[in-house]
Design a protein around this motif. Structure first.
Motif, PDB file in Angstrom:
ATOM      1  N   ASP A 401      18.707  70.001  53.191  1.00 42.83           N
ATOM      2  CA  ASP A 401      19.443  70.597  54.303  1.00 42.83           C
ATOM      3  C   ASP A 401      18.438  71.340  55.182  1.00 42.83           C
ATOM      4  O   ASP A 401      18.376  72.558  55.168  1.00 42.83           O
ATOM      5  N   PRO A 402      17.629  70.586  55.937  1.00 41.01           N
ATOM      6  CA  PRO A 402      16.505  71.220  56.649  1.00 41.01           C
ATOM      7  C   PRO A 402      16.948  72.314  57.621  1.00 41.01           C
ATOM      8  O   PRO A 402      16.184  73.239  57.875  1.00 41.01           O
ATOM      9  N   TYR A 403      18.162  72.215  58.168  1.00 39.06           N
ATOM     10  CA  TYR A 403      18.594  73.230  59.130  1.00 39.06           C
ATOM     11  C   TYR A 403      19.472  74.293  58.472  1.00 39.06           C
ATOM     12  O   TYR A 403      20.047  75.130  59.153  1.00 39.06           O
ATOM     13  N   LEU A 404      19.587  74.243  57.149  1.00 38.22           N
ATOM     14  CA  LEU A 404      20.377  75.208  56.377  1.00 38.22           C
ATOM     15  C   LEU A 404      21.789  75.337  56.945  1.00 38.22           C
ATOM     16  O   LEU A 404      22.319  76.434  57.072  1.00 38.22           O
ATOM     17  N   GLU A 405      22.392  74.190  57.294  1.00 39.94           N
ATOM     18  CA  GLU A 405      23.707  74.228  57.917  1.00 39.94           C
ATOM     19  C   GLU A 405      24.818  74.560  56.928  1.00 39.94           C
ATOM     20  O   GLU A 405      25.871  75.048  57.306  1.00 39.94           O
ATOM     21  N   SER A 406      24.555  74.310  55.630  1.00 41.37           N
ATOM     22  CA  SER A 406      25.623  74.529  54.652  1.00 41.37           C
ATOM     23  C   SER A 406      25.603  75.951  54.087  1.00 41.37           C
ATOM     24  O   SER A 406      26.300  76.250  53.146  1.00 41.37           O
ATOM     25  N   TYR A 407      24.761  76.814  54.654  1.00 43.33           N
ATOM     26  CA  TYR A 407      24.713  78.191  54.165  1.00 43.33           C
ATOM     27  C   TYR A 407      25.199  79.139  55.265  1.00 43.33           C
ATOM     28  O   TYR A 407      24.622  79.171  56.359  1.00 43.33           O
ATOM     29  N   ASP A 408      26.234  79.906  54.955  1.00 40.82           N
ATOM     30  CA  ASP A 408      26.797  80.786  55.976  1.00 40.82           C
ATOM     31  C   ASP A 408      25.794  81.821  56.474  1.00 40.82           C
ATOM     32  O   ASP A 408      25.728  82.125  57.655  1.00 40.82           O
ATOM     33  N   TRP A 409      25.028  82.373  55.505  1.00 41.90           N
ATOM     34  CA  TRP A 409      24.099  83.436  55.898  1.00 41.90           C
ATOM     35  C   TRP A 409      22.993  82.949  56.815  1.00 41.90           C
ATOM     36  O   TRP A 409      22.298  83.750  57.440  1.00 41.90           O
ATOM     37  N   ALA A 410      22.793  81.654  56.895  1.00 37.38           N
ATOM     38  CA  ALA A 410      21.680  81.146  57.698  1.00 37.38           C
ATOM     39  C   ALA A 410      22.074  80.863  59.140  1.00 37.38           C
ATOM     40  O   ALA A 410      21.295  80.324  59.904  1.00 37.38           O
ATOM     41  N   ASP A 411      23.318  81.249  59.520  1.00 30.72           N
ATOM     42  CA  ASP A 411      23.745  81.024  60.905  1.00 30.72           C
ATOM     43  C   ASP A 411      22.763  81.646  61.887  1.00 30.72           C
ATOM     44  O   ASP A 411      22.379  82.792  61.749  1.00 30.72           O
ATOM     45  N   GLY A 412      22.397  80.896  62.878  1.00 26.78           N
ATOM     46  CA  GLY A 412      21.544  81.475  63.909  1.00 26.78           C
ATOM     47  C   GLY A 412      20.070  81.421  63.571  1.00 26.78           C
ATOM     48  O   GLY A 412      19.231  81.758  64.390  1.00 26.78           O
ATOM     49  N   LEU A 413      19.693  80.989  62.353  1.00 28.76           N
ATOM     50  CA  LEU A 413      18.276  80.899  62.005  1.00 28.76           C
ATOM     51  C   LEU A 413      17.550  79.856  62.817  1.00 28.76           C
ATOM     52  O   LEU A 413      16.427  80.049  63.262  1.00 28.76           O
ATOM     53  N   SER A 414      18.222  78.711  63.020  1.00 27.07           N
ATOM     54  CA  SER A 414      17.543  77.634  63.715  1.00 27.07           C
ATOM     55  C   SER A 414      17.602  77.804  65.225  1.00 27.07           C
ATOM     56  O   SER A 414      17.134  76.972  65.963  1.00 27.07           O
ATOM     57  N   GLY A 415      18.174  78.915  65.667  1.00 23.75           N
ATOM     58  CA  GLY A 415      18.178  79.188  67.105  1.00 23.75           C
ATOM     59  C   GLY A 415      19.255  78.435  67.849  1.00 23.75           C
ATOM     60  O   GLY A 415      19.321  78.507  69.063  1.00 23.75           O
ATOM     61  N   ASN A 416      20.099  77.694  67.116  1.00 21.44           N
ATOM     62  CA  ASN A 416      21.158  76.966  67.816  1.00 21.44           C
ATOM     63  C   ASN A 416      22.486  77.721  67.745  1.00 21.44           C
ATOM     64  O   ASN A 416      22.812  78.278  66.744  1.00 21.44           O
TER      65      ASN A 416
ATOM     66  N   GLY C  70      17.972  71.885  80.800  1.00 20.75           N
ATOM     67  CA  GLY C  70      18.371  72.629  81.986  1.00 20.75           C
ATOM     68  C   GLY C  70      17.512  73.854  82.231  1.00 20.75           C
ATOM     69  O   GLY C  70      16.721  74.266  81.384  1.00 20.75           O
ATOM     70  N   ALA C  71      17.671  74.436  83.418  1.00 20.41           N
ATOM     71  CA  ALA C  71      16.835  75.549  83.828  1.00 20.41           C
ATOM     72  C   ALA C  71      16.989  76.734  82.871  1.00 20.41           C
ATOM     73  O   ALA C  71      18.070  76.969  82.326  1.00 20.41           O
ATOM     74  N   GLY C  72      15.890  77.442  82.662  1.00 25.63           N
ATOM     75  CA  GLY C  72      15.931  78.655  81.858  1.00 25.63           C
ATOM     76  C   GLY C  72      15.924  78.398  80.364  1.00 25.63           C
ATOM     77  O   GLY C  72      16.061  79.326  79.570  1.00 25.63           O
ATOM     78  N   ALA C  73      15.758  77.109  79.960  1.00 28.16           N
ATOM     79  CA  ALA C  73      15.755  76.812  78.525  1.00 28.16           C
ATOM     80  C   ALA C  73      14.440  77.253  77.898  1.00 28.16           C
ATOM     81  O   ALA C  73      13.409  77.312  78.562  1.00 28.16           O
ATOM     82  N   GLY C  82      13.300  81.749  66.400  1.00 28.57           N
ATOM     83  CA  GLY C  82      14.333  82.762  66.553  1.00 28.57           C
ATOM     84  C   GLY C  82      14.150  83.622  67.790  1.00 28.57           C
ATOM     85  O   GLY C  82      14.808  84.641  67.950  1.00 28.57           O
ATOM     86  N   GLN C  83      13.240  83.218  68.683  1.00 21.19           N
ATOM     87  CA  GLN C  83      13.042  83.959  69.927  1.00 21.19           C
ATOM     88  C   GLN C  83      14.247  83.686  70.834  1.00 21.19           C
ATOM     89  O   GLN C  83      14.666  82.551  70.981  1.00 21.19           O
ATOM     90  N   ARG C  84      14.801  84.732  71.418  1.00 23.21           N
ATOM     91  CA  ARG C  84      15.999  84.536  72.231  1.00 23.21           C
ATOM     92  C   ARG C  84      15.710  84.454  73.732  1.00 23.21           C
ATOM     93  O   ARG C  84      16.341  83.715  74.457  1.00 23.21           O
ATOM     94  N   SER C 145      -1.662  84.925  65.529  1.00 23.96           N
ATOM     95  CA  SER C 145      -0.645  85.917  65.170  1.00 23.96           C
ATOM     96  C   SER C 145       0.561  85.869  66.111  1.00 23.96           C
ATOM     97  O   SER C 145       1.574  86.493  65.851  1.00 23.96           O
ATOM     98  N   GLN C 146       0.462  85.109  67.203  1.00 28.16           N
ATOM     99  CA  GLN C 146       1.590  85.018  68.139  1.00 28.16           C
ATOM    100  C   GLN C 146       2.439  83.787  67.844  1.00 28.16           C
ATOM    101  O   GLN C 146       2.513  82.860  68.642  1.00 28.16           O
ATOM    102  N   GLN C 147       3.067  83.784  66.680  1.00 30.71           N
ATOM    103  CA  GLN C 147       3.838  82.618  66.265  1.00 30.71           C
ATOM    104  C   GLN C 147       4.997  82.311  67.212  1.00 30.71           C
ATOM    105  O   GLN C 147       5.191  81.184  67.631  1.00 30.71           O
ATOM    106  N   ASN C 148       5.744  83.334  67.577  1.00 34.21           N
ATOM    107  CA  ASN C 148       6.955  83.088  68.355  1.00 34.21           C
ATOM    108  C   ASN C 148       6.697  82.913  69.844  1.00 34.21           C
ATOM    109  O   ASN C 148       7.489  82.298  70.535  1.00 34.21           O
ATOM    110  N   THR C 149       5.610  83.463  70.327  1.00 35.36           N
ATOM    111  CA  THR C 149       5.409  83.381  71.766  1.00 35.36           C
ATOM    112  C   THR C 149       4.348  82.355  72.154  1.00 35.36           C
ATOM    113  O   THR C 149       4.352  81.857  73.270  1.00 35.36           O
TER     114      THR C 149
END
Lengths: 416, 294, 335
Positions: A401-416, C70-73, C82-84, C145-149
């Motif tokens: 489960d590479p995107y950890l979709e089946s784990y509730d606590w992992a919500d938002g980890l993949s940035g989606n 799309g723009a701003g992605a 996890g960068q927003r 050290s700048q993994q996310n950026t």
């Protein structure tokens, strides 16, 4: 002066030619120009595959063993009659521990040597570098190392563990043992950082306190500050994602500072059998590891694999998880090709889902949705001989489960 | 409070390692203007010497002290060979010595890889250097304490030798003014070779000491060489006193920054600190007053 | 010219490889000027190369993200980390024009700043070399050290387009090669003018006898600065071209080892000449690719041996052999 005039004229001409050609090139948004036609030659008695590993540079330590395992599998398959009646011919390449070189050599293997598939890669950086090459040329890569997940490409088959087959079970195990606080130590690159973000999400959902998180540059050899921090934090356990030589310095400092496996166990996810020797057994005996395979795994397939490996490369050579995954990946390719009855990439992709193989670690099956494989998770403890004994193993192979979709606590980890 | 104290000890410990490595460099760089990038590989040779000696003498305690002596000689001989074959012909081209010795370093690394294999080998720590002692709530690991003492002993012996022996006086004379020393009847050739032997020998000693705390692998020297050169620069060319102060100052600075930030940031900030420091004192902490323009 | 024939005879893959070598050659021209003519051994060209490369990569990444979602992605690796929000320093790179401008200005400015600090304080040659090397080390550590950026050790990769042109189109790849070749020629031309001008003679004078130049009323620091800044600019441009051609930039390509690898081609070709560094850089890169295919460990030996032999015994590089012969011929002609 004749020389100088020529030099003025040449660039002008070149720019002009360049502009001319630009007009013919495709712009973004157009139908992608027909990507290079596959040049794989399936007419002879042999079929070419590539083996791309770092044979020089800092990663050579680990990757040479992977190359050896690939060779071993190929030799066994050839002795057994080959794939679809064709003998496998391996084209070896050196990635030189440099991601850009991996990309370049991958392209060479596909375009120049016309291989049907490539086996290899180790670091995440090398895989990320090769990914666009394999997608653009529509070719296949078999990647044999545990990694940070959050990826699935139709052109890559992942035979190492993703996070839910290694890190999550390790956390489950720690929780079962009553661990309430953790300290995270890792090398400064993508795997430890991603692994730690998974650990933090898990910890938050399971009331485990994270007392600290530290990264050191790869190859770093001074751990006195970090060990000081760990000691004063007084966590129940340390989760270690350090890579390579850093482990030697870390564990020496750790045991010298009076920290023991009983008082504050360290769970490592990047220390395999071949690294234990360099660290020194006395510095690491009793500490925990999390993998899917150890040399001591008790299956008939593994006994055969270990015996064959030692026979081929020497009695003092241990086998380890990435080596087993590399060995398995060659067989998975063979099984898939035979299932598809074709070397064609599209046919192999279509046939891959559900293909299984009795690997040294136990039976593994390809998941057609994400091209990862099912794997049994095992927690091990390092013994006095430098080998690793299994102390816990999952009930059966865990679905990838590479995107950890089946784990509730992992919500938002993949940035989606 | 004990956090501060233990970080101070950590800083001194990092400093002592830097000092051991930079001491030899400071000598060769200071006297001959030779930038010996292979110094790092002499350190590696010292480490592997400790490994080999331990295969012969199984007692880790005895073998440590034997290795310190053998390591000094191995490093020293390698240094002399390098000096006599390559460097002596290029004293007037200091920048080129950097590149040539870098090449030598690459070759030595690959030789080590071919002989001992790429994975790290294990050098056992003697029983009496395992563990730690606690002083006022600060945990001092014995192996780091040993290296600290070793560094101080090396500095003391070197300083005494430079000050009181005739060989030491000759070396100092050549450092201050090569031409004048030669005119006064000092053989600068012999002095050069002696200096190189001692300087490279110290690298060997450092290599043996490093096996107590780190891994013994072909690339061990690479990870220290840049830092060591920065110590030499910050300390002032060929000045032992400067090297001592610079090494400990950088060590403590590194330890303090690392505790409050991260190891990566610490490395970068220490480097920035040196650049700024050189703006104030381009000649380094301690400098010899000479009449030469350069 | 050789560069024009190449596309006709080489496969797409080899041509692309040659394009990469041309990028190294552009860096080499700058090193030839700073080191060969100016006596400044810069072991930190990877920093300027990396700056140019990363700036180009950031722009390409943003453009790709826009095409894809799309723009701003956000670029893909940021999403995974996890960068927003897009970090502030990425913002200027949405504009292609600003990106190009910054590639041309930021590295030279940095070189100017560093050079002022070092040359004005009369920090000596060896110090300069070591400081520049430490700079490369620090730069690589910072990037990692700048993994996310900035992608950390993975670097930035996975590009689809370059200023709107799809990258996996063979025709566009050929175009990239021509741009690299054209840039190299322009760079060589400008450097040649610099070398042959009055300034070029002053630069050599500073290398050979800094004090005398000072007594003549010139400030050697300024003279050195110009060469250092120009070398930084060339490295930056090379880096910016490297990214679309190779398709990836990582901290490994800009660190200590990468920086010193730039030097070897220059040394072999002949550091004081114009053409020497170019041919040397291409030859070394080519040798590395082909040699390491067959004997991976032998390449390390070869690289080490080249440093020792060329720098130690033939400091003028291969070019000095030709110069010797030409001089001999001239002498014969006169007599």
């Amino acid at each position: 002066m004749r020389l100088s005039r020529r030099m003025v004229a040449a660039p002008t001409a070149l720019v002009a030619i360049g502009l001319l050609l630009t007009a013919c090139g495709s712009r973004a948004g157009d139908e992608a120009a027909a990507s290079a036609e596959s040049c794989v030659d399936t007419s002879g008695d042999t079929i070419k595959v590539g083996s791309l590993n770092s044979l020089s540079g800092t990663m050579a330590i680990s990757e040479v063993t992977v190359r050896d395992s690939i060779r071993l599998a190929v030799e066994e398959i050839n002795a057994d009659g080959g794939v679809l009646g064709k003998q496998i011919q391996v084209v070896g390449e050196d990635g030189a521990s440099d991601p850009a070189t991996f990309a370049e050599k991958a392209e060479k293997l596909i375009r120049q040597d016309c291989v049907a598939a490539v086996f290899g890669g180790w670091t995440s950086a090398s895989r990320k570098a090769m990914l666009p090459v394999f997608e653009d040329n529509n070719s296949l890569l078999y990647y044999p190392v545990q990694y940070e997940g959050l990826e699935a490409s139709p052109n890559i088959f992942y035979s190492g563990a993703t996070t839910n087959q290694q890190i999550v079970p390790a956390l489950d195990y720690l929780k079962e043992q009553g661990t309430e606080s953790l300290y995270l130590v890792g090398s400064d690159y993508v795997f430890p950082r991603t692994a730690n973000s998974v650990i933090k999400a898990y910890a938050e959902a399971n009331d485990i306190e994270i007392l600290g998180e530290d990264y050191t540059p790869l190859g770093s050899t001074d751990f006195s500050t970090i060990v000081n921090k760990v000691r004063t934090a007084g966590a129940d356990a340390v989760f270690n994602t350090l890579n390579g030589d850093s482990n030697v310095a870390f564990f020496r400092e750790y045991s010298n500072a009076g920290l023991t496996a009983e008082a504050m166990p360290v769970v490592s996810v990047s220390i395999a059998e071949e690294e234990v020797g360099g660290i020194g057994v006395q510095n690491i005996e009793g500490q925990l590891t999390a993998w899917n395979y150890y040399q001591t795994v008790d299956t008939p397939e593994n006994q055969a694999f270990v015996a064959a490996y030692k026979e081929r490369y020497g009695d003092n050579k241990p086998t380890s998880d990435p080596m087993e995954a590399a060995y398995t990946s060659v067989y998975l390719w063979k099984e898939t090709v035979e299932q598809a009855e074709s070397f064609d990439v599209a046919d192999v992709q279509a046939a891959a889902g559900g293909v299984s193989f009795a690997a040294p670690e136990g039976t593994v099956t390809i998941n057609g949705d994400n091209n990862h494989i099912t794997k049994t998770s095992r927690i091990g403890v390092i013994n006095g001989d430098g080998l690793i004994d299994t102390v816990w193993e999952s009930d059966g192979p865990i679905d990838p489960d590479p995107y950890l979709e089946s784990y509730d606590w992992a919500d938002g980890l993949s940035g989606n | 409070m004990d956090v501060l104290a233990s970080q101070l000890f950590t800083g001194l410990s990092i400093g002592s390692i830097l000092l051991l490595i930079a001491l030899g460099l400071s000598l060769t760089f200071g006297q001959m203007g030779v930038i010996n990038m292979a110094h790092g590989e002499f350190i590696m040779a010292g480490s592997y010497t400790a490994f080999v000696v331990q295969q012969v003498i199984s007692s880790a305690g005895v073998s440590l002290f034997v290795s310190l002596i053998v390591g000094f000689c191995v490093g020293g001989v390698m240094g002399v060979v390098l000096e006599a074959t390559l460097l002596k012909r290029m004293y007037h081209r200091p920048l080129d010595t950097l590149l040539v010795t870098f090449g030598v370093g690459l070759i030595l690394q690959q030789v080590a890889r071919d002989i001992f294999g790429a994975p790290a080998v294990n050098v056992a720590t003697p029983e009496f250097l395992r563990g730690n002692i606690e002083v006022l709530g600060v945990v001092l690991t014995k192996s780091r304490l040993f290296i600290l003492i070793l560094a101080i002993v090396c500095v003391a012996i070197l300083a005494a030798a430079l000050k009181y022996t005739s060989m030491g006086r000759r070396i100092r004379a050549v450092v201050q003014n090569r031409d004048l020393a030669e005119v006064s009847g000092i053989s600068s050739r012999r002095t050069d070779i002696t200096t190189f032997f001692i300087g490279s020998g110290l690298a060997g000693v450092a290599g043996v000491a490093l096996t107590l705390i780190g891994s013994t692998s072909p690339t061990i020297g690479q990870s220290y060489i840049v830092d060591a050169f920065l110590v030499v620069i910050a300390g002032g060319l060929g000045q032992i006193r400067g090297a001592v102060i610079a090494a400990f100052a950088l060590g403590v600075l590194h330890a303090v920054i690392e505790y409050s930030t991260t190891a990566s940031i610490a490395k970068v900030l220490v480097f920035v600190a040196i650049i700024i420091f050189l703006q104030v004192r381009p000649q380094g902490l301690v400098s010899v007053k000479t009449r030469s323009l350069a | 010219m050789l560069f024009v024939v190449a596309p006709a005879v080489l496969s797409d893959f080899r041509l692309n490889l040659l394009g990469k070598f041309l990028c190294f050659a552009i860096v080499a021209v700058g090193i030839g000027l700073a080191w060969g003519r100016g006596g400044m051994l810069t072991l930190g060209q990877g920093v300027f190369f990396g700056l140019g490369a990363y700036m180009m990569a950031m722009h390409m990444k943003l453009a790709d993200a826009e095409i894809r979602s799309g723009a701003g992605a956000l670029p893909d690796f940021m999403q995974l980390g996890g960068q927003r929000d897009l970090p502030g320093f990425w913002l200027p790179f949405t504009s292609p024009f600003a990106t190009l401008l910054m590639i041309m200005t930021i590295p030279p400015l940095l070189a100017l700043l560093l050079g002022m600090g070092i040359f004005k304080r009369r920090v000596k040659g060896a110090y300069f070399a070591i400081l520049s090397q430490a700079l490369a080390a620090a730069f690589a550590i910072l990037l990692i050290s700048q993994q996310n950026t900035l992608g950390g050790s993975n670097g930035i990769s996975y590009f689809r387009t370059w200023f709107g042109f799809t990258l996996n189109d063979p025709v566009n790849k050929q175009m990239l090669y021509f741009i690299a070749a054209g840039t190299l020629l322009v760079v060589m031309l400008i450097t040649r003018q610099l070398m042959n001008s009055r300034y070029g003679e002053l630069l050599v004078a500073v290398r050979d006898q800094e004090e005398r130049v000072r007594f003549l009323g010139y400030d050697p620091a300024n003279i050195k600065l110009v060469a250092y800044v120009v070398a930084a600019l060339w490295a930056s441009i090379a880096g910016a071209l490297f990214v679309p051609i190779v398709g990836i930039i990582t901290p490994q390509d800009v660190g200590v080892l990468a920086s010193i690898a730039f030097i070897i081609g220059v040394a072999i070709g002949g550091r004081t000449t114009l053409l020497g560094p170019v041919l040397g850089a291409i030859a070394v890169a080519w040798a590395q690719t082909t040699l390491s295919e067959q004997f991976p460990s032998a390449w390390t030996y070869a690289q080490g041996a080249l440093f020792v032999l060329v720098v130690g015994f033939l400091p003028g590089g291969i070019a000095s052999l030709f110069l010797l012969r030409r001089r001999k011929k001239q002498k014969e002609g006169i007599s």
